[in-house]
Scaffold this active site. Structure first.
Site, PDB file in Angstrom:
ATOM      1  N   CYS A 154       0.832  -1.203   0.000  1.00  0.00           N
ATOM      2  CA  CYS A 154       0.000   0.000   0.000  1.00  0.00           C
ATOM      3  C   CYS A 154       0.866   1.252   0.000  1.00  0.00           C
ATOM      4  CB  CYS A 154      -0.867   0.031   1.266  1.00  0.00           C
ATOM      5  SG  CYS A 154      -1.909  -1.390   1.437  1.00  0.00           S
ATOM      6  N   ARG A 159       3.908   1.295  -6.899  1.00  0.00           N
ATOM      7  CA  ARG A 159       4.056   0.319  -5.802  1.00  0.00           C
ATOM      8  C   ARG A 159       3.102  -0.853  -5.978  1.00  0.00           C
ATOM      9  NH1 ARG A 159       6.180   3.003  -1.127  1.00  0.00           N
ATOM     10  NH2 ARG A 159       4.857   1.832   0.288  1.00  0.00           N
ATOM     11  N   TRP A 206      -3.102  -2.279  -1.593  1.00  0.00           N
ATOM     12  CA  TRP A 206      -2.729  -3.566  -2.206  1.00  0.00           C
ATOM     13  C   TRP A 206      -3.269  -4.603  -1.229  1.00  0.00           C
ATOM     14  CZ3 TRP A 206       1.479  -7.209  -1.060  1.00  0.00           C
ATOM     15  CH2 TRP A 206       1.725  -8.100  -2.099  1.00  0.00           C
ATOM     16  N   ASN A 235      -0.391   1.491   5.858  1.00  0.00           N
ATOM     17  CA  ASN A 235       0.384   0.531   5.064  1.00  0.00           C
ATOM     18  C   ASN A 235       0.961  -0.480   6.041  1.00  0.00           C
ATOM     19  OD1 ASN A 235       1.890  -0.862   3.187  1.00  0.00           O
ATOM     20  ND2 ASN A 235       3.621   0.564   3.277  1.00  0.00           N
ATOM     21  N   GLY A 236       0.743  -1.784   5.771  1.00  0.00           N
ATOM     22  CA  GLY A 236       1.297  -2.821   6.644  1.00  0.00           C
ATOM     23  C   GLY A 236       0.222  -3.826   7.016  1.00  0.00           C
ATOM     24  N   GLU A 294      16.601 -15.341 -13.724  1.00  0.00           N
ATOM     25  CA  GLU A 294      16.161 -13.936 -13.788  1.00  0.00           C
ATOM     26  C   GLU A 294      15.371 -13.684 -15.064  1.00  0.00           C
ATOM     27  OE1 GLU A 294      15.779 -11.720 -11.791  1.00  0.00           O
ATOM     28  OE2 GLU A 294      15.538  -9.898 -12.972  1.00  0.00           O
ATOM     29  N   LYS A 304      11.510 -12.323 -15.110  1.00  0.00           N
ATOM     30  CA  LYS A 304      11.086 -11.116 -15.835  1.00  0.00           C
ATOM     31  C   LYS A 304       9.880 -11.416 -16.705  1.00  0.00           C
ATOM     32  CE  LYS A 304      12.939  -8.102 -14.063  1.00  0.00           C
ATOM     33  NZ  LYS A 304      13.161  -8.827 -12.916  1.00  0.00           N
ATOM     34  N   GLU A 360       6.681 -12.171 -14.527  1.00  0.00           N
ATOM     35  CA  GLU A 360       6.074 -11.130 -13.675  1.00  0.00           C
ATOM     36  C   GLU A 360       5.482  -9.971 -14.474  1.00  0.00           C
ATOM     37  OE1 GLU A 360       8.519  -8.740 -11.089  1.00  0.00           O
ATOM     38  OE2 GLU A 360      10.297  -9.165 -12.242  1.00  0.00           O
ATOM     39  N   HIS A 418      17.239 -34.362 -15.977  1.00  0.00           N
ATOM     40  CA  HIS A 418      16.632 -34.877 -14.736  1.00  0.00           C
ATOM     41  C   HIS A 418      15.154 -34.516 -14.635  1.00  0.00           C
ATOM     42  CE1 HIS A 418      20.602 -36.041 -13.391  1.00  0.00           C
ATOM     43  NE2 HIS A 418      21.025 -34.847 -13.744  1.00  0.00           N
ATOM     44  N   LYS A 427       6.163  -3.037  -5.690  1.00  0.00           N
ATOM     45  CA  LYS A 427       7.571  -2.710  -5.928  1.00  0.00           C
ATOM     46  C   LYS A 427       8.428  -3.166  -4.763  1.00  0.00           C
ATOM     47  CE  LYS A 427      11.173  -1.223  -7.916  1.00  0.00           C
ATOM     48  NZ  LYS A 427      11.730  -2.102  -8.968  1.00  0.00           N
TER      49      LYS A 427
END
Ligand code: AGP
Length: 609
Positions: free
Chosen positions: A2, A27, A74, A100-101, A482, A486, A489, A505, A604
Site C-alpha cells: 500500500c 508500488r 494492495w 500501510n502494513g 532472472e 522477468k 512477472e 533430470h 515494488k
C-alpha cells in the site's frame, strides 16, 4: 504494497493528494481513496481499481478541504472493493486513517472493540485502527494515536486525521517507511520520497516507534513512549526528472536503457585502473573484519536473490571464499548455524522487503556481521545493518527490477575484488585486468541496447506461446532464473529457469514445439555442455533461441535464433546476458498490452509477508 499520502498547506488539497497517489501507483495497488477535512467534517472518496476512477469521481462531485490523507491499497486482508478501500473511519466518521502494513493482532483487537460497542463495516485489519484511536480519544488526537499504536502488533505506517481535533495529521511508524516532506508553510506525508520530489527535497524519515504531528506551522516528533525527539532534515539528491518516463513508453524500458549509466555511477570513485585498487571505505566494516571472514552468506528475495547468485560466482572465483545464497523467506525460519567467521550480506533494492528484514533481525540476534547492499539510503535495511554498500541506480519506478539488478551485480563485483585484495589472493596485475574488463561493461551494454529493435522483432515471434524454458550453466544459471522471472512477472506467461545440467533430470520431458527454450550461451568454460543442451532440445522438436557472443561462429548452426552480445570475460557475462532477457520479456509484455510498470498482484517492495 500500500501507499499513504497526506498534505497540509495552502495548495488545493485534493489535487496534491491525487498527484501524490499517482506517484505511488508504481508500488502496485487494486483500490484507492482519500479523505479531506473541511471545517468540522471529513469527506471520504474511495474506489475499487485505478486512480483514474477516483479522479473521475472527484470531477463529477468535487470536494474542497483544508488538509487530508490518501491511500493506494494492495489487498492483504479483504478483497479489493470500495468498502475495503482506505481511508477507514471510526463509528461516527470523526476519525479517519490510512495505513500501510498488517495489524497482526487485529482479530483480538476487533473483538475487544466490538465488546466496547464499536461497529465494523469491512473485512480489513486496518479498520480496527480508527476505532482503537476513538476508544482512546479524549480530545487530543496524537495522544489517542499514541495509546492506540501501543496496543497494535505487526507492521504499520499510519496517518490519522480527526474532525474533533483539527489542523493536524498524526503519523505513526512501526515497520513500513513514512516520510515527512518539509515545504514552505506546507507539509507532506508519504510512504516514500517519490511523491514529494516535485514539491520539496527536504524530508524527515520517521524511525520505528516514532510519531509525527504535522500542523500548518510545523512538525513535532515523539516516541511511542511519549518522549519528544529532535529529527534531522535530510536533503534528497534525487530530482523530479529522474522519476519521469523521459519519452519512453514505460518506466521499465527507460530503466533498462539507463543501465550503462547506472553501472558507471555505481563504479564511480570505487576503482582505480592505475593501482588496481577498489575503494569501499563507505562500507563501514573494517578491513581486518573482512580479512577475517572465511565465508559469506547472501540473503535476499526475487531478483535480488538472483543477483546474489551471480555474486556467489564473483566472490568464490575472485576472493576464494565459499558463498551460500539463501531465500530470505526461508532463512528467517531456519535453525541456521551462526558463524562468527561469516559475513551475512543482505541484498534489497528497496531496503524494505519484510522477509529480508526479518532474516536480518534473526541474524543480528546472534550478533553476527551484517552488510546491506541496497539502493535506498535511510531504508530499514541500511539502518539496521552494520555495513552498507549502496547501488547508485536512482529511483526504480517499474515494479520489475532491471537497473537495480545490474547495479547489484556491479557492487558484488567490486566487493569480490575488494575482498580478494584484502585477503591477498589477487595480484595487482590481475586486479587491473578485471577492473579494465568491468570498465568496458557500460559501453558493451550500449551496443546491446542499440540493437534492441532486433530483440523486439524476435520477441514478436513468440507472442503465441504460453510456456518457456530458460537454461543457463555456471554463471549463466542465475540469468536463466532472472530471465524467466522477468517474463513471468510482467507478461503473466509461464516460464521456468533451470541449470542446463538439470534438463535430463526432468524438464526435458516438457520439450516439444509448443515450449520454446531460451539458452544463455556465452563462449565460456561450459559452452560445450550448453551446446549439448541445445542438441537435446532440437532433437525433441523444441525451438531454441540463444544469447551468444558476437565472435561465436558455432552456435548459429545449431539454434533457431540468436541474440548477439559483445564478447566479455566469461565471469562478467551476466552483465551483458541479463539485458537481452529483460528486453525480451519487456517486448512480449508490451505487445500483449500488459500493465508493464504495475503488473497485477505485484508490489515494488513487498513490505508485508
Ligand atoms: C523483481 O523484478 C521483483 N520486483 C521482485 O522479485 C523483487 O526483486 C523482490 O521483491 C525483492 O525486492 P527488494 O530487492 O526490494 O528486496
Amino acid at each position: 504494497m500500500c501507499g499513504i499520502i497526506g498534505y497540509i498547506g495552502n495548495k488545493d488539497t485534493v489535487s496534491v493528494l491525487l498527484d501524490g497517489l499517482k506517484k505511488l501507483e508504481y508500488r502496485g495497488y487494486d483500490s484507492a481513496g482519500m479523505a479531506i477535512v473541511r471545517g468540522d467534517r471529513i469527506i471520504r472518496k474511495r474506489v475499487k481499481g485505478k486512480i483514474t476512477f477516483l479522479e473521475k469521481e472527484l470531477k463529477s462531485s468535487p470536494i474542497k478541504g483544508d488538509y487530508g490523507v490518501g491511500h493506494t491499497r494492495w489487498a492483504t486482508h479483504g478483497r479489493p472493493s470500495e468498502e475495503n478501500a482506505h481511508p477507514h473511519q471510526d463509528c461516527h466518521g470523526d476519525i479517519v486513517v490510512v495505513h500501510n502494513g498488517i495489524i497482526e493482532n487485529y482479530v483480538s483487537l476487533k473483538e475487544k472493540l466490538a465488546n466496547q460497542g464499536h461497529t465494523f463495516k469491512t473485512e480489513t485489519d486496518t479498520e480496527v485502527i480508527p476505532h482503537l484511536i476513538e476508544q482512546h480519544f479524549k480530545g487530543n488526537l496524537e495522544e489517542a494515536v499514541r495509546q492506540a499504536v501501543r496496543e497494535m502488533e505487526g507492521a504499520f505506517a499510519v496517518a490519522a486525521v480527526s474532525a474533533k481535533d483539527r489542523g493536524k495529521i498524526v503519523v505513526a511508524r512501526q515497520g513500513p517507511p513514512a516520510v515527512i516532506g518539509i515545504g514552505r508553510d506546507e507539509y507532506f506525508i508519504s510512504s516514500d520520497i517519490n511523491p514529494l520530489l516535485s514539491y520539496t527535497r527536504d524530508v524527515v524519515f520517521l524511525q520505528d516507534r516514532e510519531i509525527a504531528v504535522v500542523r500548518p506551522d510545523g512538525v513535532t516528533f515523539k516516541t511511542f513512549s511519549g518522549r519528544s525527539v529532535k529529527k534531522e532534515i535530510e536533503h534528497v539528491a534525487w530530482n523530479p526528472v529522474m522519476i519521469e518516463k523521459g519519452g519512453y513508453k514505460h518506466f521499465m524500458l527507460k530503466e533498462i536503457f539507463e543501465q550503462p549509466q547506472v553501472i558507471r555511477d555505481t563504479f564511480k570513485g570505487r576503482m582505480s585502473l592505475d593501482t588496481g585498487s577498489i575503494y569501499l571505505d563507505e562500507m563501514g566494516i573494517a578491513e581486518n573484519d573482512i580479512k577475517r571472514i572465511s565465508r559469506a552468506v547472501i540473503i535476499a528475495c526475487g531478483t535480488s536473490f538472483h543477483s546474489g547468485l551471480v555474486g556467489k560466482y564473483f566472490i568464490e572465483t575472485l576472493a576464494r571464499i565459499p558463498v551460500d545464497v539463501e531465500y530470505a523467506s526461508e532463512y528467517r525460519y531456519r535453525d541456521f548455524i551462526p558463524d562468527e567467521k561469516a559475513l551475512y550480506i543482505f541484498i534489497s533494492q528497496s531496503g524494505e522487503t519484510a522477509d529480508t528484514l526479518a532474516a536480518l533481525k534473526a541474524v543480528k540476534k546472534k550478533d553476527l556481521l551484517t552488510l546491506a547492499l541496497c539502493n535506498a539510503d535511510s531504508s530499514s535495511l541500511t539502518r539496521e545493518s552494520k555495513g552498507v554498500l549502496l547501488t547508485h541506480a536512482g529511483p526504480e519506478i517499474g515494479v520489475a527490477a532491471t537497473k537495480t539488478f545490474s547495479a547489484q551485480m556491479s557492487v558484488l563485483a567490486l566487493f569480490a575484488l575488494y575482498t580478494a585484495q584484502i585477503k591477498g589472493v589477487l595480484s595487482r596485475e590481475k586486479s587491473i585486468a578485471y577492473i579494465k574488463e568491468l570498465q568496458r561493461v557500460p559501453h558493451k551494454l550500449e551496443i546491446i541496447l542499440n540493437a534492441a529493435e532486433a530483440v523486439e522483432l524476435l520477441a514478436l515471434d513468440f507472442l503465441s506461446y504460453s510456456h518457456f524454458l530458460y537454461l543457463g550453466r555456471w554463471v549463466s544459471y542465475p540469468i536463466a532464473l532472472e530471465g524467466a522471472l522477468k517474463l513471468k512477472e510482467i507478461s503473466y506467461v509461464h516460464a521456468e529457469g533451470y541449470p542446463g545440467g538439470e534438463m535430463k533430470h526432468g524438464p526435458i520431458a516438457l520439450i516439444d514445439e509448443k515450449m520454446p527454450t531460451m539458452v544463455i550461451a556465452p563462449k565460456d568454460r561450459v559452452f560445450d555442455k550448453v551446446l549439448s543442451n541445445v542438441f537435446e532440445v532440437k532433437a525433441r522438436l523444441g525451438t531454441v533461441t540463444a544469447v551468444a557472443f558476437r565472435s561465436d561462429k558455432e552456435i548459429a548452426k545449431s539454434v533457431d535464433k540468436v541474440i548477439r552480445i559483445p564478447d566479455i570475460h566469461e565471469l562478467f557475462s551476466p552483465f551483458l546476458t541479463a539485458v537481452p532477457m529483460q528486453l525480451f520479456a519487456y517486448y512480449i509484455a508490451a505487445a500483449r498490452g500488459a500493465d508493464v510498470d504495475q503488473p497485477r498482484n505485484l508490489a515494488k517492495s513487498v513490505t508485508v509477508e
